[in-house]
Enzyme design. Structure first.
Site, PDB file in Angstrom:
ATOM      1  N   ASP A   1       0.840  -1.197   0.000  1.00  0.00           N
ATOM      2  CA  ASP A   1       0.000   0.000   0.000  1.00  0.00           C
ATOM      3  C   ASP A   1       0.874   1.245   0.000  1.00  0.00           C
ATOM      4  OD1 ASP A   1      -2.108   1.679   0.068  1.00  0.00           O
ATOM      5  OD2 ASP A   1      -2.947   0.963   1.958  1.00  0.00           O
ATOM      6  N   ASP A   2       0.871   1.971  -1.085  1.00  0.00           N
ATOM      7  CA  ASP A   2       1.615   3.239  -1.218  1.00  0.00           C
ATOM      8  C   ASP A   2       3.126   3.050  -1.238  1.00  0.00           C
ATOM      9  OD1 ASP A   2      -0.973   4.171  -0.931  1.00  0.00           O
ATOM     10  OD2 ASP A   2      -0.529   5.615   0.660  1.00  0.00           O
TER      11      ASP A   2
ATOM     12  N   CYS B   1      -6.046   3.943  -3.620  1.00  0.00           N
ATOM     13  CA  CYS B   1      -6.327   2.535  -3.290  1.00  0.00           C
ATOM     14  C   CYS B   1      -7.543   1.902  -3.961  1.00  0.00           C
ATOM     15  CB  CYS B   1      -6.551   2.403  -1.788  1.00  0.00           C
ATOM     16  SG  CYS B   1      -5.149   2.860  -0.804  1.00  0.00           S
TER      17      CYS B   1
ATOM     18  N   ARG C   1      -7.428  -1.131  -6.725  1.00  0.00           N
ATOM     19  CA  ARG C   1      -7.731  -2.511  -6.315  1.00  0.00           C
ATOM     20  C   ARG C   1      -8.900  -3.096  -7.120  1.00  0.00           C
ATOM     21  NH1 ARG C   1      -5.152  -3.041  -0.887  1.00  0.00           N
ATOM     22  NH2 ARG C   1      -3.734  -1.289  -1.036  1.00  0.00           N
TER      23      ARG C   1
ATOM     24  N   LYS D   1      -5.415  -5.882   3.270  1.00  0.00           N
ATOM     25  CA  LYS D   1      -6.346  -4.757   3.078  1.00  0.00           C
ATOM     26  C   LYS D   1      -7.220  -4.968   1.835  1.00  0.00           C
ATOM     27  CE  LYS D   1      -6.182   0.094   1.727  1.00  0.00           C
ATOM     28  NZ  LYS D   1      -5.367   1.316   1.693  1.00  0.00           N
TER      29      LYS D   1
ATOM     30  N   HIS E   1     -10.576  -3.008   0.829  1.00  0.00           N
ATOM     31  CA  HIS E   1     -10.916  -1.662   0.358  1.00  0.00           C
ATOM     32  C   HIS E   1     -11.783  -1.614  -0.905  1.00  0.00           C
ATOM     33  CE1 HIS E   1      -9.450   2.753   0.904  1.00  0.00           C
ATOM     34  NE2 HIS E   1     -10.723   2.557   1.189  1.00  0.00           N
TER      35      HIS E   1
ATOM     36  N   SER F   1      -8.381   1.332   4.641  1.00  0.00           N
ATOM     37  CA  SER F   1      -7.080   1.931   4.974  1.00  0.00           C
ATOM     38  C   SER F   1      -6.882   2.012   6.481  1.00  0.00           C
ATOM     39  CB  SER F   1      -6.954   3.330   4.359  1.00  0.00           C
ATOM     40  OG  SER F   1      -6.948   3.227   2.957  1.00  0.00           O
TER      41      SER F   1
ATOM     42  N   HIS G   1       1.429   2.168   4.135  1.00  0.00           N
ATOM     43  CA  HIS G   1       0.490   3.299   4.209  1.00  0.00           C
ATOM     44  C   HIS G   1       0.581   3.932   5.596  1.00  0.00           C
ATOM     45  CE1 HIS G   1      -3.401   5.383   4.298  1.00  0.00           C
ATOM     46  NE2 HIS G   1      -3.504   5.194   2.983  1.00  0.00           N
TER      47      HIS G   1
ATOM     48  N   ASP H   1      -0.033  -0.692  -4.844  1.00  0.00           N
ATOM     49  CA  ASP H   1      -1.347  -0.248  -5.338  1.00  0.00           C
ATOM     50  C   ASP H   1      -1.323   1.149  -5.944  1.00  0.00           C
ATOM     51  OD1 ASP H   1      -1.059   1.166  -2.922  1.00  0.00           O
ATOM     52  OD2 ASP H   1      -3.225   1.180  -2.568  1.00  0.00           O
ATOM     53  N   ASN H   2      -0.287   1.920  -5.615  1.00  0.00           N
ATOM     54  CA  ASN H   2      -0.094   3.258  -6.204  1.00  0.00           C
ATOM     55  C   ASN H   2       1.261   3.771  -5.729  1.00  0.00           C
ATOM     56  OD1 ASN H   2      -2.610   3.790  -3.919  1.00  0.00           O
ATOM     57  ND2 ASN H   2      -0.669   4.858  -3.570  1.00  0.00           N
TER      58      ASN H   2
ATOM     59  N   LYS I   1       1.702   9.731  -5.209  1.00  0.00           N
ATOM     60  CA  LYS I   1       0.385   9.117  -5.027  1.00  0.00           C
ATOM     61  C   LYS I   1      -0.711  10.140  -5.350  1.00  0.00           C
ATOM     62  CE  LYS I   1      -2.677   7.438  -1.404  1.00  0.00           C
ATOM     63  NZ  LYS I   1      -2.830   6.978  -0.018  1.00  0.00           N
TER      64      LYS I   1
HETATM   65 MG    MG Z   1      -2.660   2.956  -1.604  1.00  0.00          MG
END
Ligand code: MG
Length: 492
Positions: A57-58, A97, A101, A156, A158, A181, A243, A295-296, A313
């Protein structure tokens, strides 16, 4: 799926030969006897490959040693890259996110499945959301489940926190994780319920102790792999970290050279190493494809890095949507290779479908393409995408085709650089020599600007743009009366 197709699939993936040919990559030598191929083909049918997606995540493009980080120690992920392939032009479909996803799960752009923003005007889903990924979509999990795979989502989610939208209703046999998140609990936002940890559909801890979350995901993942070592499985491991807020367990806290963010990244590296170790111990290396990605891009507010890309991001600059990606499958993916052809998370569904001996759904548009030739390191293999589209919420902001990226002429609400005019004209970048998008070459290439402008118009018609619905969008899922995920006294 008939035997001919399996044989062709095998040839395509293995570069028409045995492991030696695959390892020689682009110069694959063909020396496999037909009977060997038949044997391989049969065993390929009998033993479908396992799939693992580790989805951070991130995590930024420049956050791993094998992608140039000098701050983070990531020896396990670096070894994974040395044993597999780095994909250096690998994209997610959104800078945040939820939309990103939705694409991984469906093989489609977020606007296709109407998950590009929430109904409350937010970009991502927040707790107690009415909206979620439509259960009528056929997820990558549902596709593989039909082929007899054991399925787990650990981490996660989301894509909706109502029971109708949870992983257990979208093709996964088992779910363990934080459903959205880790900054969405009552600790950060008092109107929200305490941050929940779910097992399947029940809250088992709230607020969740985030210090041990990466460790617990890892244990759960290894337990799942071990329990399903004799049958094909799909493990989707969307890490909660790195994240914000950044947490790590005692062995990692305060140990990196890059603060709590670096600690979290280094624990993910350890976690990845433990998973790869488990595969080796169980003799599953040769039949397990592991994909590690994010994811980003990294947020500009913390200590992550998207170097050498521009933007962060949430933006449609490369730093928002181009992510580090490693694919490892000893004997099938050539070791130590780099692939710079454009590929995306939307491609994983059709690619895995092909490897599992099935096809993506044919009753609806799927945007992703089968990238087995790229993963096999086939000589001259090219990206199957004529164009890739960069959306910011509803808005189409850029299009890439081959080496060229066009930032469109639009009234930019965001993603704007300092000093960039509100109505920016189209900017053209040659990403092969200008990965950081610094030199506008639009004036020198009016033909390219014209071609990419036409591709953008095709996307607007198909997927839509601000205040313009696309012709081929599908509805998201909605519930009338969403309820908070709270700890039940009856949980086991
Ligand atoms: Mg993310």
């Amino acid at each position: 799926m008939n035997r001919n197709l399996n044989r062709r699939d095998f040839l395509r993936l293995a570069g028409a030969g045995a492991a030696t040919a695959v390892l020689s990559g682009c110069t694959a030598r063909v020396h496999t006897a037909p009977e060997d191929l038949a044997t391989h083909s049969r065993s390929n049918t009998a033993k479908k490959p396992n799939f693992i997606i580790i989805f951070c995540d991130d995590l930024g493009y420049g956050d791993l040693g094998c992608f140039g980080s000098k701050k983070h120690r990531t020896p396990n992920i670096d070894r994974m890259a040395a044993e597999g392939m780095r994909l250096t032009s690998f994209y997610v479909t959104s800078g945040v996110c939820t939309p990103s996803r939705a694409s991984l799960m469906t093989g489609c752009y977020p606007r296709r499945v109407n998950m590009h923003e929430d109904s409350r005007g937010e970009w991502v889903l927040f707790p107690v959301a009415k909206k979620g990924l439509n259960p009528d979509e056929i997820t990558i999990a549902e596709l593989l489940k039909r082929r007899g795979y054991a399925m787990a989502c650990i981490g996660k989610w989301h894509l909706g926190d109502q029971v109708e939208f949870l992983p257990t209703r979208q093709g996964f046999d088992y779910y363990y994780g934080i459903p959205y998140s880790n900054d969405m609990g009552s600790e950060q936002r008092s109107a929200n319920p305490p941050l929940p940890l779910l097992r399947n559909e029940k809250v088992i801890e709230a607020p969740v102790n985030q210090n041990t979350i990466t460790q617990r995901y890892t244990h759960e993942a290894i337990r799942f792999i071990d329990a399903n070592k004799d049958r094909p499985f799909f493990l989707y491991l969307p890490q909660t970290m790195p994240h914000d807020p950044h947490h790590s367990s005692e062995n990692f806290r305060g140990k990196s050279a890059n603060g709590p963010y670096g600690d979290a990244v280094e624990e993910i590296d350890f976690s990845t190493g433990e998973i790869l170790k488990a595969l080796k111990k169980l003799n599953l290396d040769g039949r397990t494809l592991v994909v590690f990605t994010s994811d980003n891009g990294a947020s500009g507010n913390y200590a992550g890095s998207n170097a050498p890309l521009s933007g962060n991001k949430g933006s449609t600059w490369e730093g928002g949507m181009r992510v580090p990606c490693i694919a490892r499958w000893p004997g099938r993916i050539p070791a130590g290779k780099t692939c710079d052809e454009l590929a995306s998370t939307i491609d994983l569904l059709p690619t895995f479908a092909g490897l599992a001996g099935t096809r993506p759904p044919t009753d609806r548009i799927i945007d992703g393409k089968d990238i087995r030739p790229l993963l096999a390191g086939e000589k001259g293999a090219k990206s199957p995408h004529e164009a890739f589209y960069y959306y910011y919420r509803q808005q189409l902001q850029a299009v890439r085709s081959g080496r060229w990226k066009l930032r469109l002429a639009l009234k930019r609400k965001t993603g704007r650089r300092k000093g960039e005019p509100d109505h920016a004209p189209p900017f053209l970048y040659d990403l092969t020599i200008d990965i950081a998008e610094t030199k506008n070459v639009a004036d020198a290439h009016p033909d390219v600007v014209g071609r990419l402008t036409a591709l953008a118009e095709k996307a607007r018609e198909d997927l839509g743009d601000i205040n313009r619905p696309g012709k081929n969008q599908r509805p998201a899922g909605f519930v009338a009366n969403p309820k908070p995920l709270i700890l039940s006294k009856q949980h086991d």
